[in-house]
Design a protein around this motif. Structure first.
Motif, PDB file in Angstrom:
ATOM      1  N   ALA A   1       3.333  58.470 -80.658  1.00 51.80           N
ATOM      2  CA  ALA A   1       2.187  57.829 -81.291  1.00 51.80           C
ATOM      3  C   ALA A   1       0.892  58.486 -80.826  1.00 51.80           C
ATOM      4  O   ALA A   1       0.844  59.160 -79.795  1.00 51.80           O
ATOM      5  CB  ALA A   1       2.169  56.342 -80.949  1.00 51.80           C
TER       6      ALA A   1
ATOM      7  N   SER B   1       9.912  51.256 -78.953  1.00 56.53           N
ATOM      8  CA  SER B   1      11.223  51.902 -79.055  1.00 56.53           C
ATOM      9  C   SER B   1      11.427  52.587 -80.407  1.00 56.53           C
ATOM     10  O   SER B   1      12.530  53.041 -80.719  1.00 56.53           O
ATOM     11  CB  SER B   1      12.340  50.861 -78.839  1.00 56.53           C
ATOM     12  N   GLY B   2      10.351  52.690 -81.199  1.00 51.57           N
ATOM     13  CA  GLY B   2      10.480  53.276 -82.538  1.00 51.57           C
ATOM     14  C   GLY B   2      10.182  54.765 -82.568  1.00 51.57           C
ATOM     15  O   GLY B   2       9.388  55.229 -83.405  1.00 51.57           O
ATOM     16  N   ASN B   3      10.808  55.527 -81.696  1.00 50.14           N
ATOM     17  CA  ASN B   3      10.494  56.957 -81.576  1.00 50.14           C
ATOM     18  C   ASN B   3      10.674  57.708 -82.888  1.00 50.14           C
ATOM     19  O   ASN B   3       9.789  58.461 -83.317  1.00 50.14           O
ATOM     20  CB  ASN B   3      11.365  57.586 -80.487  1.00 50.14           C
ATOM     21  N   HIS B   4      11.819  57.536 -83.526  1.00 50.21           N
ATOM     22  CA  HIS B   4      12.097  58.267 -84.763  1.00 50.21           C
ATOM     23  C   HIS B   4      11.140  57.860 -85.872  1.00 50.21           C
ATOM     24  O   HIS B   4      10.573  58.722 -86.573  1.00 50.21           O
ATOM     25  CB  HIS B   4      13.536  58.015 -85.203  1.00 50.21           C
ATOM     26  N   GLU B   5      10.923  56.582 -86.028  1.00 51.67           N
ATOM     27  CA  GLU B   5      10.096  56.082 -87.116  1.00 51.67           C
ATOM     28  C   GLU B   5       8.637  56.524 -86.941  1.00 51.67           C
ATOM     29  O   GLU B   5       7.952  56.875 -87.924  1.00 51.67           O
ATOM     30  CB  GLU B   5      10.192  54.552 -87.200  1.00 51.67           C
ATOM     31  N   VAL B   6       8.156  56.484 -85.697  1.00 57.14           N
ATOM     32  CA  VAL B   6       6.793  56.940 -85.436  1.00 57.14           C
ATOM     33  C   VAL B   6       6.677  58.439 -85.734  1.00 57.14           C
ATOM     34  O   VAL B   6       5.670  58.908 -86.313  1.00 57.14           O
ATOM     35  CB  VAL B   6       6.385  56.647 -83.983  1.00 57.14           C
ATOM     36  N   GLN B   7       7.704  59.191 -85.399  1.00 56.58           N
ATOM     37  CA  GLN B   7       7.724  60.624 -85.699  1.00 56.58           C
ATOM     38  C   GLN B   7       7.640  60.863 -87.206  1.00 56.58           C
ATOM     39  O   GLN B   7       6.907  61.742 -87.675  1.00 56.58           O
ATOM     40  CB  GLN B   7       8.998  61.267 -85.143  1.00 56.58           C
TER      41      GLN B   7
ATOM     42  N   PRO C   1       7.394  56.912 -77.683  1.00 52.50           N
ATOM     43  CA  PRO C   1       7.270  57.379 -79.070  1.00 52.50           C
ATOM     44  C   PRO C   1       6.060  58.306 -79.216  1.00 52.50           C
ATOM     45  O   PRO C   1       5.081  58.171 -78.463  1.00 52.50           O
ATOM     46  CB  PRO C   1       7.088  56.083 -79.860  1.00 52.50           C
TER      47      PRO C   1
END
Length: 781
Positions: A179, A149-155, A177
């Motif tokens: 990734a 669920s870490g879409n923004h952070e992975v981006q 995400p």
């Protein structure tokens, strides 16, 4: 009657299937019942379950993206790139991180690990930590047990030039995400045969693929993380945990030895319960209170002395966590008990500033256990103006769906029917409570608010022996989707019972059915000795255990709950010390009844509750179903009328009488004749001066002489004045039995024989005949 506080649901496995399993699989009836109750309906499916082996392990390359992940990791190792293993702060996350760190180090990788802080970083990928990783030269991030669920952070990580491999098992959102690779057992583009792996299970699959061989040396970690994360113990998970427990029992890892020591566990006796109740909570305590990274260092520690030191740290943290949970629970309970808008609500929503958000889920569970209401515990942050916390629910109230109806005041929430987490504005807490209360009243009935006890394995005592109990362990591990059985033994008789323990807090019994008995123990159930009687049908729910003492093994039933639908008779007759019998009576719930005024006067200062005098006009609404009969009725019909009106579920029979005539008996006609002849010869007799001498001379009791004198007086044979008895000349002949005193003594003796001196069995039958007759009469109407 013992009123259990729970609704018993007794499941009956299909007897045909049970007998087939017994015969075809050569297993005891208990094991067969468990398999049938868990949904196995064919010999083939049950045999496959029992004989699970390494074939249950699926090829890791069946996971979508596994080849790309392995290629990228080997590339990083070959190029000496810095790899960051980014984990989660619970036991699953700690073991996942340990698995990934082990395989990377074994392959010569330049790897480090990082677990975010629950309080400062929150759950999952954190932008600040990813930027920090980049500044420290990391080129590849591998998430374990998080990231989906870490879409923004992975981006952000990608924009910084780092590659990201996500390995996770949590629910997949609408958008994946960005990734480089996502390893997930339920990947929308994948077709992995089993989708319920824990985070550590997914990490293990990656390790398997990287090694190119099944990494048995990591099974200890897999077992701990899988059990602690409460994923289904079926299919691949089941085999991994089963083998992992065997590995734990023989492990030479310093961390496992230290955990066993600090939890007072015999290492060769480690089970899934050891993990769930001892190992898991200690690993979880780190993340609940602060930094979970030392948990990984502990599991990977190779020095025994260092591991022992760290295990003691984990133990201390767990004790600290327990203390915090107890404090918050105590405060929350006080709020429920003292704040009407909380206590009157069908859903408990409790918020306070300063509570530790890492333990509020545990507190919510404690309150659900105590009150059996859906419960939300929130921590208020006044600086941010938010309330953040956890929810636990009950059957019939889908917490996720009910929260979803309030999205406009819940900017962040997630979970499932029985548990959820949320964040909302602190000023909306009262509004949320009010809304959920209205929603609960619309969907919950009174029965829904009574806790359920699912008794799924009914047994007869003659089915139980040490061999059958030992064979049940062959079905282990028990857990999610293959729950530990709750056994029920219905309609047994109590052969013996007593309180045990220094404070008599516990109970030991022998319970029996025709031709079979078993010992039963109830921890913290010593009070039941005062609530159960002999001669009634009682049902017990609980667990089975083998008790070994002086080399002798015996089966033992561990009691969790007790139920009987029969009325009960408690025999308090002959106990003169009031304090002794009063402590066995639930004073606040009972009604104390006296048939005679003298009894009320005698007991009014000894009993801390109002005594109700019996009369024909007794208001039944004032009488509870627990009645204490302080004395003997003057007429048996009085007692029968009372029983008919009250229909008691418990009768405490004391039947105090100051003077009993039963053992004196009724004087014979010869004794009456001798005494009359004696008086006739003397013409007059001074009772006060000479009665004692006459009693001594004849060997009779003084009371008997007084009684015979009273009979003569009532029949007009003598007159009595100032203690002087005089014969009446030419008195008319009358039958002795016609005297009122004679009739009353006869009636009193009959009552004493029936109620006071009858054996317990006969007394119960006397009551039972009258209470049963009432029930039959009501059913016929």
């Amino acid at each position: 009657m013992v009123m259990t506080t729970k609704r018993w649901r007794i499941e009956k496995p299909d007897e045909t299937i049970v007998k087939t399993f017994q015969k075809e699989l050569n297993i005891p009836s208990i094991s067969a019942k468990i398999l049938a109750a868990r949904g196995f309906d064919t010999v083939e499916s049950a045999r496959a379950f029992l004989n699970i082996d390494e074939k249950s392990i699926h090829d890791p390359f069946l996971l979508h993206g596994m080849q790309q992940a392995v290629d990228r990791i080997h590339q990083a190792i070959n190029n000496d790139e810095k790899i960051l293993v980014y984990g989660d702060y619970d036991a699953d996350g700690i073991t996942s991180t340990s698995v990934m760190m082990t395989v990377l180090r074994d392959l010569g990788a330049n790897a480090a690990h990082k677990i975010p802080n629950r309080f400062t970083d929150g759950y999952g990928p954190n932008e600040r930590l990813f930027r920090e990783a980049h500044s420290n030269g990391f080129q590849l991030i591998i998430t374990v047990d998080n990231g989906i669920s870490g879409n923004h952070e992975v981006q952000v990580a990608k924009e910084l030039g780092m590659d990201v491999i996500v390995t996770d098992h949590h629910e997949i959102g609408e958008e994946l995400p960005p990734a480089d690779v996502i390893i997930h057992p339920r990947h929308p583009e994948g077709n992995y045969p089993y989708g319920e792996l824990a985070g550590v299970g997914v990490a293990f699959k990656v390790a398997h693929a990287l090694y190119g061989d099944y990494p048995k040396h990591l099974l200890e970690f897999v077992a701990i993380g899988t059990v602690a994360d409460l994923v289904p113990l079926l299919d691949e998970n089941r085999y991994l945990v089963k083998q992992g427990i065997l590995a734990l029992q023989k492990s030479s890892r310093p961390s496992i030895k230290a955990l066993s020591t600090v939890t007072s566990t015999k290492q060769n006796e480690i089970t899934e319960e050891t993990i769930g109740f001892s190992f898991g909570p200690r690993l979880n305590a780190l993340g609940r209170l602060g930094d979970a990274n030392p948990g990984v260092d502990f599991l990977l520690e190779e020095d025994q002395a260092s591991a022992t030191t760290m295990a003691n740290l984990l133990n201390d943290k767990n004790k600290e966590r327990q203390g915090i949970v107890s404090d918050i629970t105590e405060q929350a309970v006080a709020m429920v008990e003292n704040i009407d808008e909380i206590s009157n609500s069908q859903v408990l929503v409790i918020a306070e500033e300063g509570w530790n958000p890492g333990v509020v889920g545990i507190v919510a569970s404690r309150l659900v256990e105590k009150y059996y209401k859906p419960t939300i515990i929130l921590c208020i942050d006044t600086e941010k103006g938010i309330a953040k916390g956890s929810a636990r629910s009950i059957e019939g109230f889908n917490m996720y769906q009910e929260l979803a109806k309030n999205r406009e005041i819940l900017p962040a929430f997630g979970g499932h029917p029985m548990a959820a987490g949320m964040t909302l504005a602190m000023e909306d807490v009262d509004e949320l409570r009010e809304r959920l209360n209205q929603q609960a009243r619309a969907c919950l009935t009174e029965d829904d608010l009574i806790p359920i006890l699912q008794v799924d394995i009914p047994l007869k005592i003659d089915e139980i022996d040490t061999d059958s109990i030992a064979e049940v362990r062959e079905l282990a591990p028990f857990g999610m989707s293959f729950s530990k059985p709750i056994y029920g033994i219905e309609d047994v008789h109590i052969q013996s019972m007593r309180k045990i323990g220094a404070n008599e807090d516990h109970m030991k019994m022998e319970i029996g059915q025709p031709n079979a008995t078993i010992d039963a123990v109830g921890f913290h159930k010593g009070y039941l000795v005062d609530e159960l009687t002999y001669g009634i049908n009682v049902s017990f729910a609980g667990d089975l255990q083998i008790n070994e003492w002086n080399g002798r093994k015996k089966p033992q039933f561990m009691i969790s709950d007790v139920r009987t639908d029969e009325w009960q008779l408690f025999d308090l007759r002959g106990i003169r010390q009031v304090a002794r019998w009063l402590q066995t009576v639930p004073v606040e719930e009972a009604t104390f009844i006296a048939f005679k005024p003298d009894t009320m006067q005698f007991y009014e200062s000894l009993i801390p509750k109002q005594i109700i005098p019996y009369s024909d006009e007794l208001v039944i609404e004032n009488v509870s179903p627990y009645i204490v009969l302080l004395d003997m009725p003057q007429d048996v019909h009085n007692l029968e009328a009372l029983l008919s009106s009250v229909k008691p579920t418990r009768v405490y029979a004391h039947f105090y009488i100051p003077d009993s005539h039963y053992f004196d008996g009724m004087p014979t006609r010869e004794q009456f004749g001798w005494y009359y002849t004696f008086l006739n010869k003397r013409r007059e007799f001074h009772l006060r001066q000479h009665l004692n001498d006459l009693a001594k001379h004849k060997g009779w009791s003084r009371d008997m002489l007084i009684f015979m004198t009273e009979v003569f007086f009532e029949l007009g044979f003598v007159t009595i004045e100032n203690g002087l008895a005089k014969i009446v000349e030419d008195a008319p002949k009358k039958q002795l039995t016609s005297a009122v005193a004679y009739k009353k003594r006869t009636q009193q003796m009959d009552l004493e024989q029936t109620l006071l001196y009858a054996p317990y069995k006969d007394l119960r039958e006397w009551f039972d005949a009258r209470l049963t007759a009432q029930t039959v009469s009501e059913e016929e109407q």
